[in-house]
Design a protein around this motif. Structure first.
Motif, PDB file in Angstrom:
ATOM      1  N   VAL A  38      -2.404   5.019   3.926  1.00  0.00           N
ATOM      2  CA  VAL A  38      -3.396   4.491   2.983  1.00  0.00           C
ATOM      3  C   VAL A  38      -4.608   3.938   3.737  1.00  0.00           C
ATOM      4  CG1 VAL A  38      -3.854   2.742   1.228  1.00  0.00           C
ATOM      5  CG2 VAL A  38      -1.715   4.040   1.166  1.00  0.00           C
ATOM      6  N   LEU A  83       0.861  -1.181   0.000  1.00  0.00           N
ATOM      7  CA  LEU A  83       0.000   0.000   0.000  1.00  0.00           C
ATOM      8  C   LEU A  83       0.899   1.233   0.000  1.00  0.00           C
ATOM      9  CD1 LEU A  83      -2.555  -1.189   2.731  1.00  0.00           C
ATOM     10  CD2 LEU A  83      -2.782  -1.354   0.242  1.00  0.00           C
ATOM     11  N   ILE A 135       1.648   5.403  -1.033  1.00  0.00           N
ATOM     12  CA  ILE A 135       1.017   6.713  -1.208  1.00  0.00           C
ATOM     13  C   ILE A 135       0.989   7.120  -2.674  1.00  0.00           C
ATOM     14  CG2 ILE A 135       1.410   9.170  -0.765  1.00  0.00           C
ATOM     15  CD1 ILE A 135       2.102   8.398   2.127  1.00  0.00           C
ATOM     16  N   HIS A 178       3.635   4.392   4.833  1.00  0.00           N
ATOM     17  CA  HIS A 178       2.758   4.318   3.658  1.00  0.00           C
ATOM     18  C   HIS A 178       1.497   3.535   4.005  1.00  0.00           C
ATOM     19  CE1 HIS A 178       5.450   5.862   0.413  1.00  0.00           C
ATOM     20  NE2 HIS A 178       6.374   5.562   1.314  1.00  0.00           N
ATOM     21  N   ARG A 179       1.673   2.400   4.649  1.00  0.00           N
ATOM     22  CA  ARG A 179       0.533   1.544   4.995  1.00  0.00           C
ATOM     23  C   ARG A 179      -0.453   2.268   5.904  1.00  0.00           C
ATOM     24  NH1 ARG A 179      -1.261  -3.711   5.831  1.00  0.00           N
ATOM     25  NH2 ARG A 179      -2.203  -4.099   7.869  1.00  0.00           N
ATOM     26  N   MET A 203      -2.100   6.352  -4.738  1.00  0.00           N
ATOM     27  CA  MET A 203      -3.298   7.168  -4.542  1.00  0.00           C
ATOM     28  C   MET A 203      -3.351   8.287  -5.577  1.00  0.00           C
ATOM     29  SD  MET A 203      -2.777   7.248  -0.422  1.00  0.00           S
ATOM     30  CE  MET A 203      -4.316   7.928   0.119  1.00  0.00           C
ATOM     31  N   GLU A 239       5.734  -1.003   2.213  1.00  0.00           N
ATOM     32  CA  GLU A 239       4.630  -0.219   2.776  1.00  0.00           C
ATOM     33  C   GLU A 239       4.850   0.176   4.233  1.00  0.00           C
ATOM     34  OE1 GLU A 239       1.695  -3.894   4.136  1.00  0.00           O
ATOM     35  OE2 GLU A 239       1.135  -2.659   2.429  1.00  0.00           O
ATOM     36  N   TRP A 255      -7.160  10.420  -3.497  1.00  0.00           N
ATOM     37  CA  TRP A 255      -7.418   9.014  -3.827  1.00  0.00           C
ATOM     38  C   TRP A 255      -8.832   8.817  -4.372  1.00  0.00           C
ATOM     39  CZ3 TRP A 255      -7.294   4.486   0.277  1.00  0.00           C
ATOM     40  CH2 TRP A 255      -7.032   3.283  -0.385  1.00  0.00           C
ATOM     41  N   SER A 303      -6.666   6.727   5.105  1.00  0.00           N
ATOM     42  CA  SER A 303      -7.439   7.365   4.036  1.00  0.00           C
ATOM     43  C   SER A 303      -8.676   6.554   3.706  1.00  0.00           C
ATOM     44  CB  SER A 303      -6.565   7.520   2.784  1.00  0.00           C
ATOM     45  OG  SER A 303      -5.437   8.329   3.048  1.00  0.00           O
ATOM     46  N   TYR A 309      -4.905  13.402   1.388  1.00  0.00           N
ATOM     47  CA  TYR A 309      -4.618  12.077   0.847  1.00  0.00           C
ATOM     48  C   TYR A 309      -5.903  11.373   0.396  1.00  0.00           C
ATOM     49  CZ  TYR A 309       0.246  12.237   2.467  1.00  0.00           C
ATOM     50  OH  TYR A 309       1.574  12.568   2.643  1.00  0.00           O
TER      51      TYR A 309
END
Length: 537
Positions: free
Chosen positions: A198, A6, A8, A194-195, A11, A171, A238, A201, A234
């Protein structure tokens, strides 16, 4: 099942591919500018390419001191897109805290708005790791003694707008960093992956959460330097939502105008923002019927303010709760389907609380004898854990006090009713203990702000030889010319509280001190109250 990290960057790629015509509306010091996601994507890739050309390594920190605008949004994706870490810095902090934060994070580059540049210039010789400053402006660069200063637009020109984001990033690698606003001591750093970003979000886009979607026009008033503007930029990117970024030094008039002109459907900020916006709406005429949600967090929203938004302006109000350590979304207050038939007063009572835990997180509330009963009465500290909850502070020994046995100890005291609805009653340090019983300063504050002539109110404790502590309320009036006495306000509270909860005194002030993100700064207020009584002797 297939394994896929996952990231960024994915997105933004979705917004470029599926929503290239949707817009980011950006208010800057040069005026309002409009960019499609196709254009934002190209500019972000140019920036990412330029960062790599510069030699920025994976894991390197990039600091931003900036308002809510398109360039800041590009940094949100370009920096983590190449495996580096975007570190959003609160521009309202003291110079001492700004120096501490930049040095502690070891930022290598600083991206700075032109009106914030004097702050950076004043402390630059104390920054140990910064190699260059990039000024985000449409104007000429300011005169400066700093050697390595560049214009953002000129700096990214040599970048490749077809740059491909690397896909070999794990991630779990760091992607973002934000420091707490620090009411005491130095700010504490929280690192987002990152995980976590995401997944957070995704939580914002759930139907029973903020329900952000492509059809929305979203205006985050909460600053992009504060917990990633609650993650809204974010999630909005997305989902392909239109984004309306209010830019530098906005006013209630600017916000109301942008809501009307851009047909904003969702906006988000702290209660002080919405109190000021209500005042503007009451004094001037604006079209706000496009709004489907005003999201409020940071501190408890007064029930009277919620009622005014919903009944006078027909604007649904969405109460939420979180903190820097929780990315920040943790709870949202929505009615369950079978609660829709309750009376207006009953529904308002539920929706003025912090609400239900977001799917994906776990919670427990612990008092002196273990976990509390879910009866809406017993109080305890809220503990959280989950995939977007921090597990320590960045290089900070204070982690031991907040992260214990896999749980974040929030420092917030709450009750939980039989429906699982959380109500934050205070910070652990702000609860008032009088005669062995607890008094919630938040409950008193919100009740006072329901009075028609009270603009803001904050309640603190003062020492008492007999009762240990007693509450004192500080009040800012909407119109000082309208006669409002201490006794009138005490009588206003009397039907709702036990006698021993009522404040011993009410002090009228012109302004209540606030933190850099708009919360009441009770440490400073206690000092002012103490000084008030010392002068009265």
């Amino acid at each position: 099942m297939m394994k896929g990290d996952l990231l960024i960057s994915s997105m933004l790629e979705r917004a470029e591919r599926f929503f290239p015509k949707k817009e980011v509306v950006s208010r800057t010091s040069s005026g309002t500018q409009r960019f499609t996601y196709k254009e934002v994507g190209k500019r972000t890739r140019q920036l990412a390419s330029r960062l790599e050309q510069y030699g920025l390594q994976r894991g390197a920190k990039v600091g931003t001191l900036a308002w809510n605008h398109h360039r800041h949004l590009e940094l949100y994706f370009a920096v983590p897109g190449i495996g580096s870490v975007v570190h959003t810095i609160n521009i309202r902090l003291s110079p001492e805290h700004v120096i501490y934060i930049i040095n502690h994070a070891e930022d290598e580059l600083l991206f700075v708005d032109e009106d914030v540049f004097p702050l950076v210039e004043a402390v630059y010789d104390q920054l140990k790791t910064v190699k260059a400053v990039i000024v985000m402006t449409d104007n000429e660069l300011p005169d400066t003694k700093i050697e390595s200063v560049f214009s953002y637009e000129e700096w990214i020109k040599s970048g490749d707008e077809k740059f491909e984001f690397p896909k070999d990033i794990d991630e779990t690698e760091p992607a973002g960093m934000c420091f707490t606003s620090a009411t005491t001591g130095n700010p504490k750093g929280v690192v987002y992956t990152h995980r976590s970003t995401v997944l957070h979000s995704m939580s914002l886009s759930l139907a029973d959460s903020a329900a952000l979607s492509e059809s929305d026009s979203i205006m985050p008033v909460v600053p992009m330097f504060h917990v990633n503007a609650w993650g809204i930029p974010y999630a909005s990117t997305w989902m392909g939502s239109t984004q309306v970024l209010p830019g530098p030094r906005f006013t209630p008039e600017v916000l109301a105008g942008m809501i009307e002109k851009e047909k904003v459907t969702v906006t988000a900020g702290v209660p002080t923002i919405w109190l000021a916006l209500l005042k503007e709406l009451e004094e001037n005429s604006y079209q706000t019927d496009s709004l489907r949600a005003v999201i409020c967090g940071g501190s408890a929203a007064p029930a009277g303010m919620i009622k005014t938004f919903e009944e006078k302006y027909n604007v649904p109000f969405l109460h939420a709760y979180g903190m820097t350590e929780t990315s920040p979304l943790a709870t949202v207050s929505r009615l369950k389907s079978y609660q829709e038939n309750l009376s207006k007063e009953e529904k308002l009572d539920i929706r003025s609380k912090q609400g239900l835990l977001i799917p994906g997180l776990e919670m427990k509330v612990v008092g002196g004898d273990g976990e509390i009963a879910w009866d809406g009465e017993e109080m305890g500290e809220l503990l959280l854990r989950g995939p977007w909850i921090a597990d320590d502070y960045y290089k900070d020994e204070r982690s031991e006090d907040a992260f214990i046995d896999g749980w974040l100890h929030t420092g917030d005291v709450c009750t939980v009713d039989e429906e699982g609805v959380i109500k934050i009653v205070d910070r652990t340090k702000d609860l008032i203990k009088s005669g062995g019983e607890w008094i919630s300063s938040v409950d008193l504050e919100n009740a006072l702000m329901a009075h028609e002539n009270v603009f803001e109110s904050s309640v603190v404790s003062i020492p008492d030889p007999e009762w240990q502590e007693r509450p004192v309320a500080v009040v800012v009036l909407k119109d000082p010319a309208v006669s409002t006495s201490k006794q009138e306000l005490i009588d206003f509270l009397r039907p709702s509280f036990a006698k021993w909860w009522l404040p011993d005194d009410i002090i009228f002030m012109e302004e209540i001190p606030k933190t850099s993100v708009g919360k009441f700064l009770k440490r400073a207020l206690r000092d002012q109250v103490k000084e008030h009584y010392e002068q009265a002797k």
